[in-house]
Design a protein around this motif. Structure first.
Motif, short mmCIF file in Angstrom:
data_model
loop_
_atom_site.label_atom_id
_atom_site.label_comp_id
_atom_site.label_asym_id
_atom_site.label_seq_id
_atom_site.Cartn_x
_atom_site.Cartn_y
_atom_site.Cartn_z
N GLU A 1 0.86 -1.19 0.00
CA GLU A 1 0.00 0.00 0.00
C GLU A 1 0.89 1.23 0.00
O GLU A 1 2.03 1.17 0.44
CB GLU A 1 -0.88 0.05 1.25
CG GLU A 1 -1.87 -1.06 1.40
CD GLU A 1 -2.61 -1.00 2.73
OE1 GLU A 1 -2.78 0.10 3.29
OE2 GLU A 1 -3.00 -2.08 3.22
N ALA A 2 0.34 2.33 -0.45
CA ALA A 2 1.05 3.61 -0.38
C ALA A 2 0.01 4.72 -0.29
O ALA A 2 -1.06 4.64 -0.88
CB ALA A 2 1.93 3.82 -1.61
N SER A 3 0.35 5.74 0.50
CA SER A 3 -0.57 6.87 0.67
C SER A 3 0.22 8.11 1.08
O SER A 3 1.42 8.04 1.35
CB SER A 3 -1.61 6.54 1.74
OG SER A 3 -0.98 6.39 3.00
N LEU A 4 -0.48 9.20 1.12
CA LEU A 4 0.07 10.44 1.65
C LEU A 4 -0.69 10.72 2.94
O LEU A 4 -1.56 11.57 2.98
CB LEU A 4 -0.07 11.58 0.63
CG LEU A 4 0.65 11.35 -0.69
CD1 LEU A 4 0.33 12.45 -1.69
CD2 LEU A 4 2.15 11.23 -0.48
N VAL B 1 4.30 4.05 3.17
CA VAL B 1 4.17 2.79 2.45
C VAL B 1 4.02 1.66 3.45
O VAL B 1 4.57 1.72 4.55
CB VAL B 1 5.37 2.51 1.52
CG1 VAL B 1 5.43 3.49 0.36
CG2 VAL B 1 6.69 2.50 2.27
N VAL B 2 3.25 0.67 3.05
CA VAL B 2 3.16 -0.58 3.80
C VAL B 2 3.88 -1.61 2.94
O VAL B 2 3.57 -1.78 1.76
CB VAL B 2 1.69 -0.99 4.03
CG1 VAL B 2 1.63 -2.33 4.75
CG2 VAL B 2 0.94 0.08 4.81
N VAL B 3 4.87 -2.28 3.54
CA VAL B 3 5.70 -3.21 2.80
C VAL B 3 5.65 -4.60 3.43
O VAL B 3 5.27 -4.75 4.59
CB VAL B 3 7.16 -2.73 2.73
CG1 VAL B 3 7.24 -1.37 2.04
CG2 VAL B 3 7.81 -2.68 4.09
N TYR C 1 8.09 2.72 11.06
CA TYR C 1 9.40 3.36 11.03
C TYR C 1 9.22 4.78 10.50
O TYR C 1 8.68 4.96 9.40
CB TYR C 1 10.35 2.61 10.10
CG TYR C 1 10.54 1.16 10.44
CD1 TYR C 1 11.63 0.73 11.18
CD2 TYR C 1 9.62 0.20 9.99
CE1 TYR C 1 11.81 -0.62 11.47
CE2 TYR C 1 9.79 -1.14 10.28
CZ TYR C 1 10.89 -1.55 11.02
OH TYR C 1 11.06 -2.88 11.31
N HIS C 2 9.69 5.77 11.25
CA HIS C 2 9.65 7.16 10.80
C HIS C 2 11.07 7.55 10.38
O HIS C 2 11.98 7.56 11.21
CB HIS C 2 9.15 8.09 11.91
CG HIS C 2 7.72 7.87 12.24
ND1 HIS C 2 7.31 7.12 13.31
CD2 HIS C 2 6.59 8.29 11.63
CE1 HIS C 2 6.00 7.09 13.36
NE2 HIS C 2 5.54 7.79 12.34
N LEU D 1 13.13 15.79 4.11
CA LEU D 1 11.92 15.01 3.88
C LEU D 1 11.68 14.04 5.03
O LEU D 1 12.62 13.55 5.65
CB LEU D 1 12.06 14.18 2.60
CG LEU D 1 12.17 14.91 1.28
CD1 LEU D 1 12.45 13.92 0.15
CD2 LEU D 1 10.90 15.70 0.99
N GLN D 2 10.41 13.76 5.27
CA GLN D 2 9.97 12.73 6.22
C GLN D 2 9.35 11.61 5.40
O GLN D 2 8.74 11.84 4.35
CB GLN D 2 8.92 13.29 7.18
CG GLN D 2 9.34 14.51 7.95
CD GLN D 2 10.31 14.20 9.08
OE1 GLN D 2 10.30 13.09 9.60
NE2 GLN D 2 11.13 15.16 9.43
N PHE D 3 9.47 10.37 5.92
CA PHE D 3 8.90 9.23 5.22
C PHE D 3 8.53 8.17 6.24
O PHE D 3 9.26 7.96 7.20
CB PHE D 3 9.90 8.66 4.20
CG PHE D 3 9.29 7.77 3.16
CD1 PHE D 3 8.60 8.31 2.09
CD2 PHE D 3 9.41 6.40 3.25
CE1 PHE D 3 8.04 7.50 1.12
CE2 PHE D 3 8.86 5.57 2.28
CZ PHE D 3 8.17 6.13 1.22
N ARG D 4 7.39 7.53 6.04
CA ARG D 4 6.91 6.52 6.98
C ARG D 4 6.83 5.16 6.27
O ARG D 4 6.28 5.06 5.17
CB ARG D 4 5.52 6.91 7.49
CG ARG D 4 4.95 5.99 8.54
CD ARG D 4 3.54 6.41 8.99
NE ARG D 4 3.51 7.73 9.58
CZ ARG D 4 2.83 8.79 9.08
NH1 ARG D 4 2.13 8.68 7.98
NH2 ARG D 4 2.85 9.93 9.70
N VAL D 5 7.40 4.14 6.92
CA VAL D 5 7.36 2.78 6.41
C VAL D 5 6.68 1.91 7.46
O VAL D 5 7.03 1.97 8.64
CB VAL D 5 8.77 2.23 6.12
CG1 VAL D 5 8.70 0.79 5.61
CG2 VAL D 5 9.51 3.12 5.13
N LYS D 6 5.71 1.11 7.02
CA LYS D 6 4.99 0.21 7.92
C LYS D 6 5.14 -1.23 7.42
O LYS D 6 5.17 -1.47 6.21
CB LYS D 6 3.49 0.54 7.96
CG LYS D 6 3.19 1.93 8.50
CD LYS D 6 1.69 2.15 8.49
CE LYS D 6 1.33 3.52 9.04
NZ LYS D 6 -0.14 3.68 9.12
#
Length: 98
Positions: free
Chosen positions: A25-28, A35-37, A77-78, A86-91
């Motif tokens: 999945e991916a979203s803003l 992203v969900v990986v 993970y932030h 930039l900030q990015f979130r991984v789940k």
């Protein structure tokens, strides 16, 4: 399905190109690309984000327990790129089953 608007994000786009089967999945979400990986790919994806996308700082790691949902846990993970500001979130969602 990931929307065209979300695919316009350069980091999400790079992940989808490099790991097309890994991004579930991916979203803003809340103004932050998320992203969900697949859990099995978290190391490779993290290495890619660090070395090629310049997310050199892990701001935090947390976990959400979604009991009774399965997979039960969501590790979050932030990431922060100081260089790119930039900030990015991984789940990654993992089972509560043994």
């Amino acid at each position: 399905m990931i929307s065209d608007q979300v695919k316009q994000d350069p980091v999400i786009s790079a992940l989808l190109e490099r790991f097309p089967e890994s991004v579930e999945e991916a979203s803003l979400a809340l103004g932050e690309p998320t992203v969900v990986v697949r859990p099995a790919d978290i190391v490779a994806i993290s290495r890619f984000l660090k070395t090629e996308q310049k997310f050199e700082r892990l701001s935090s790691v947390t976990c959400v327990d979604w009991l009774p949902r399965e997979p039960r846990f969501e590790v979050v993970y932030h990431l922060h790129s100081v260089q790119r500001n930039l900030q990015f979130r991984v789940k990654a969602r993992v089972s509560g089953e043994k």
